[in-house]
Design a protein around this motif. Structure first.
Motif, PDB file in Angstrom:
ATOM      1  N   ALA A  60       1.086  -1.361  -0.149  1.00 35.08           N
ATOM      2  CA  ALA A  60       0.157   0.086  -0.008  1.00 35.08           C
ATOM      3  C   ALA A  60       0.827   0.815   0.329  1.00 35.08           C
ATOM      4  O   ALA A  60       1.754   1.703   0.620  1.00 35.08           O
ATOM      5  CB  ALA A  60      -0.768   0.212   1.546  1.00 35.08           C
ATOM      6  N   ALA A  61      -0.035   2.111  -0.971  1.00 34.39           N
ATOM      7  CA  ALA A  61       1.714   3.207  -1.168  1.00 34.39           C
ATOM      8  C   ALA A  61       0.838   3.878  -1.705  1.00 34.39           C
ATOM      9  O   ALA A  61      -0.161   4.091  -2.337  1.00 34.39           O
ATOM     10  CB  ALA A  61       2.885   3.110  -2.280  1.00 34.39           C
ATOM     11  N   ALA A  62       0.409   5.443  -1.264  1.00 31.54           N
ATOM     12  CA  ALA A  62       0.029   6.649  -1.700  1.00 31.54           C
ATOM     13  C   ALA A  62       0.328   7.214  -3.297  1.00 31.54           C
ATOM     14  O   ALA A  62       1.638   7.525  -3.466  1.00 31.54           O
ATOM     15  CB  ALA A  62       0.427   8.144  -1.100  1.00 31.54           C
ATOM     16  N   VAL A  63      -0.947   7.713  -3.632  1.00 37.17           N
ATOM     17  CA  VAL A  63      -0.274   7.966  -5.215  1.00 37.17           C
ATOM     18  C   VAL A  63       0.195   9.097  -5.619  1.00 37.17           C
ATOM     19  O   VAL A  63      -0.698  10.486  -4.942  1.00 37.17           O
ATOM     20  CB  VAL A  63      -1.751   7.671  -5.936  1.00 37.17           C
ATOM     21  CG1 VAL A  63      -1.403   8.211  -7.841  1.00 37.17           C
ATOM     22  CG2 VAL A  63      -1.796   5.916  -6.171  1.00 37.17           C
ATOM     23  N   GLN A  64       1.389   9.782  -6.245  1.00 34.50           N
ATOM     24  CA  GLN A  64       1.549  11.142  -6.075  1.00 34.50           C
ATOM     25  C   GLN A  64       1.337  11.065  -7.564  1.00 34.50           C
ATOM     26  O   GLN A  64       1.227  12.933  -7.338  1.00 34.50           O
ATOM     27  CB  GLN A  64       3.261  10.859  -6.673  1.00 34.50           C
ATOM     28  CG  GLN A  64       4.231  10.154  -4.700  1.00 34.50           C
ATOM     29  CD  GLN A  64       5.363   9.829  -4.533  1.00 34.50           C
ATOM     30  OE1 GLN A  64       6.304   9.352  -5.483  1.00 34.50           O
ATOM     31  NE2 GLN A  64       6.108  11.759  -3.439  1.00 34.50           N
ATOM     32  N   VAL A  65       1.933  10.650  -8.992  1.00 36.89           N
ATOM     33  CA  VAL A  65       1.601  10.971  -9.940  1.00 36.89           C
ATOM     34  C   VAL A  65       0.646   9.937 -10.450  1.00 36.89           C
ATOM     35  O   VAL A  65       0.772   9.205 -10.872  1.00 36.89           O
ATOM     36  CB  VAL A  65       3.041  11.972 -10.821  1.00 36.89           C
ATOM     37  CG1 VAL A  65       2.109  12.218 -12.289  1.00 36.89           C
ATOM     38  CG2 VAL A  65       3.351  12.552  -9.858  1.00 36.89           C
ATOM     39  N   ILE A  66      -0.113  10.570 -11.905  1.00 33.00           N
ATOM     40  CA  ILE A  66      -0.848   9.870 -12.693  1.00 33.00           C
ATOM     41  C   ILE A  66      -0.855   9.952 -13.983  1.00 33.00           C
ATOM     42  O   ILE A  66      -0.817  11.126 -14.636  1.00 33.00           O
ATOM     43  CB  ILE A  66      -1.970   9.081 -11.901  1.00 33.00           C
ATOM     44  CG1 ILE A  66      -2.834   9.162 -11.103  1.00 33.00           C
ATOM     45  CG2 ILE A  66      -2.478   8.574 -13.311  1.00 33.00           C
ATOM     46  CD1 ILE A  66      -3.716   8.162 -10.826  1.00 33.00           C
ATOM     47  N   GLU A  67       0.326   8.809 -14.883  1.00 32.55           N
ATOM     48  CA  GLU A  67       0.040   9.652 -16.105  1.00 32.55           C
ATOM     49  C   GLU A  67      -0.695   8.693 -17.297  1.00 32.55           C
ATOM     50  O   GLU A  67      -0.795   7.343 -17.434  1.00 32.55           O
ATOM     51  CB  GLU A  67       1.150  10.124 -16.761  1.00 32.55           C
ATOM     52  CG  GLU A  67       2.638  10.816 -16.463  1.00 32.55           C
ATOM     53  CD  GLU A  67       3.847  10.237 -16.846  1.00 32.55           C
ATOM     54  OE1 GLU A  67       4.225   9.557 -18.044  1.00 32.55           O
ATOM     55  OE2 GLU A  67       4.935  10.816 -16.598  1.00 32.55           O
ATOM     56  N   ASN A  68      -1.426   9.715 -17.773  1.00 27.80           N
ATOM     57  CA  ASN A  68      -2.981   8.883 -18.972  1.00 27.80           C
ATOM     58  C   ASN A  68      -1.930   8.954 -19.783  1.00 27.80           C
ATOM     59  O   ASN A  68      -2.051   9.741 -21.037  1.00 27.80           O
ATOM     60  CB  ASN A  68      -3.903   9.388 -18.336  1.00 27.80           C
ATOM     61  CG  ASN A  68      -5.058   8.339 -19.451  1.00 27.80           C
ATOM     62  OD1 ASN A  68      -4.879   7.730 -19.839  1.00 27.80           O
ATOM     63  ND2 ASN A  68      -6.873   8.563 -18.886  1.00 27.80           N
ATOM     64  N   LEU A  69      -1.683   7.392 -20.587  1.00 31.82           N
ATOM     65  CA  LEU A  69      -1.644   6.585 -21.437  1.00 31.82           C
ATOM     66  C   LEU A  69      -2.353   6.704 -22.846  1.00 31.82           C
ATOM     67  O   LEU A  69      -1.775   6.492 -23.845  1.00 31.82           O
ATOM     68  CB  LEU A  69      -0.222   6.439 -22.000  1.00 31.82           C
ATOM     69  CG  LEU A  69       0.986   7.062 -21.225  1.00 31.82           C
ATOM     70  CD1 LEU A  69       2.036   6.073 -21.234  1.00 31.82           C
ATOM     71  CD2 LEU A  69       1.992   8.339 -21.195  1.00 31.82           C
ATOM     72  N   GLY A  70      -3.614   6.767 -22.159  1.00 28.82           N
ATOM     73  CA  GLY A  70      -4.709   6.128 -22.663  1.00 28.82           C
ATOM     74  C   GLY A  70      -4.743   4.166 -22.962  1.00 28.82           C
ATOM     75  O   GLY A  70      -5.650   3.636 -22.670  1.00 28.82           O
ATOM     76  N   SER A  71      -3.690   3.559 -23.722  1.00 30.67           N
ATOM     77  CA  SER A  71      -4.446   2.140 -23.241  1.00 30.67           C
ATOM     78  C   SER A  71      -3.049   2.006 -22.177  1.00 30.67           C
ATOM     79  O   SER A  71      -3.261   0.575 -21.185  1.00 30.67           O
ATOM     80  CB  SER A  71      -3.330   1.581 -24.807  1.00 30.67           C
ATOM     81  OG  SER A  71      -1.755   2.230 -24.063  1.00 30.67           O
TER      82      SER A  71
END
Length: 369
Positions: free
Chosen positions: A307-318
């Motif tokens: 379990a870890a805190a999400v820092q960044v999300i990169e949405n690349l589509g696929s």
């Protein structure tokens, strides 16, 4: 075509500020006849220097270079029977494409019929037939690079040398040219030595890849071998996009204990292989595609959760790249695009440790077992 042999090649430069600088430190390898080999590594690693020594544009400090059956140490570039394609095309702007392609052969005083035959064959292979009367300024970057390749083809050399030839092209053209170069190699059955800093380019083109860092060869292997069995942390971190994750761990009682005190049971063969590291730190290496959001870890045992805190999300589509921290390290997970995750959320991830590697933190070599 011919094979290329480096026998204990060393290249040193004198630098007034730093003293002697070693660009290539005792390299030995063989590039087989008709093989496509790629040199890859960061700027200053020695890859271009190695290529230029094959071409004769740089003189090695020590060691022997062979092309075919000849030691070429003292041969001028024109006498080595090689052709080189540069990053900047190096076309004559005042000449037509036909004239650019034939210029080298005319200088060699080849018969007119031979020149016409070779230019016609190269033009047909590269799809340049309708451009032969144009000037370079009338062509796109990709077309100009094809002309530069064609100028090498007409010489029918023993070895083709490519020095980052796609660096000036946009992303779409680079992909197209990679396909064309791969097909060209199959068609010509040529010995090709190719230099790039782009590991994706290296993986898609090379039959074998020479990974270099600070003048030293780190590993020579086919792309899948480099990816699945890197010899050290440098290769593991350089080959693959995104790069392999490194997590600090301590081996305690057959478990890997990572940041936050989370411990993972290890398979019996891994425990056996890490016996010498009991109570000691190691570096656990795992690729982003082997870390899953719990909600989409369908085919992976759920034994190893984190379990870890999400820092960044990169949405690349696929796919999505999700970044979080484990101890002092930032970790990347390549997850299913429908994985539920929001920035700041405490997210549970599942690690497929059957695909993990372990490295010695001091030597940075992979621990073999």
């Amino acid at each position: 075509m011919a094979r290329v042999v480096f026998d204990n090649i060393r290249k040193e430069y004198e630098d007034e500020k730093r003293g002697n600088f070693t660009a290539v430190a005792g390299s030995s390898f063989t590039i087989e006849d008709k093989e496509f080999v790629v040199f890859v590594g960061p700027s200053g690693c020695g890859k271009t220097t190695s290529l230029r020594m094959i071409a004769g544009l740089e003189k090695q400090t020590s060691g022997d270079i062979m092309i075919g059956d000849r030691i070429v140490n003292h041969l001028h570039p024109k006498d080595r029977d090689i052709a080189m394609v540069f990053q900047d095309y190096a076309l004559y702007p005042h000449m037509t494409i036909r004239e650019n392609l034939s210029f080298g052969l005319k200088n060699l005083k080849r018969p007119t019929a031979e020149i016409e035959q070779k230019v016609g064959a190269a033009s047909a292979i590269l799809g340049l037939d309708d451009m032969l009367e144009r000037k370079p300024r009338e062509l796109s970057g990709g077309q100009r690079q094809r002309v530069a390749v064609g100028r090498a083809i007409v010489r029918d050399p023993q070895v083709f040398l490519f020095d980052e030839p796609l660096s000036n092209l946009d992303a779409k053209l680079r992909i197209q040219m990679r396909v064309e170069l791969s097909e060209l190699h199959k068609r010509l059955g040529a010995t090709i030595v190719y230099v790039t800093h782009d590991q994706v380019e290296a993986m898609t083109l090379g039959e074998r890849i020479v990974v270099m860092n600070k003048g030293v060869i780190q590993q020579i292997a086919p792309p899948t071998e480099l990816y699945n069995n890197p010899s050290n942390m440098f290769v593991a971190g350089f080959i693959g996009s995104p790069a392999m994750n490194f997590i600090d761990a301590v081996i305690e009682g057959g478990k890997a204990v990572v940041g936050g005190g989370r411990s993972f049971d290890l398979p019996a063969h891994v425990v056996q292989g890490l016996r010498a590291y009991e109570g000691k730190p190691v570096v656990l290496g795992i690729r982003p595609e082997h870390i899953f959001g719990e909600d989409f870890a369908l085919h992976v045992p759920h034994d190893h959760k984190l379990a870890a805190a999400v820092q960044v999300i990169e949405n690349l589509g696929s796919e999505n790249l999700v970044y979080f921290r484990v101890g002092e390290r930032t970790v990347t997970a390549k997850v299913h695009p429908e994985t539920s995750a929001t920035i700041g959320q405490l997210k549970t991830f599942v690690l497929d440790l059957s695909k993990a590697h372990f490295f010695d933190p001091a030597s940075e070599e992979r621990i073999l077992f």
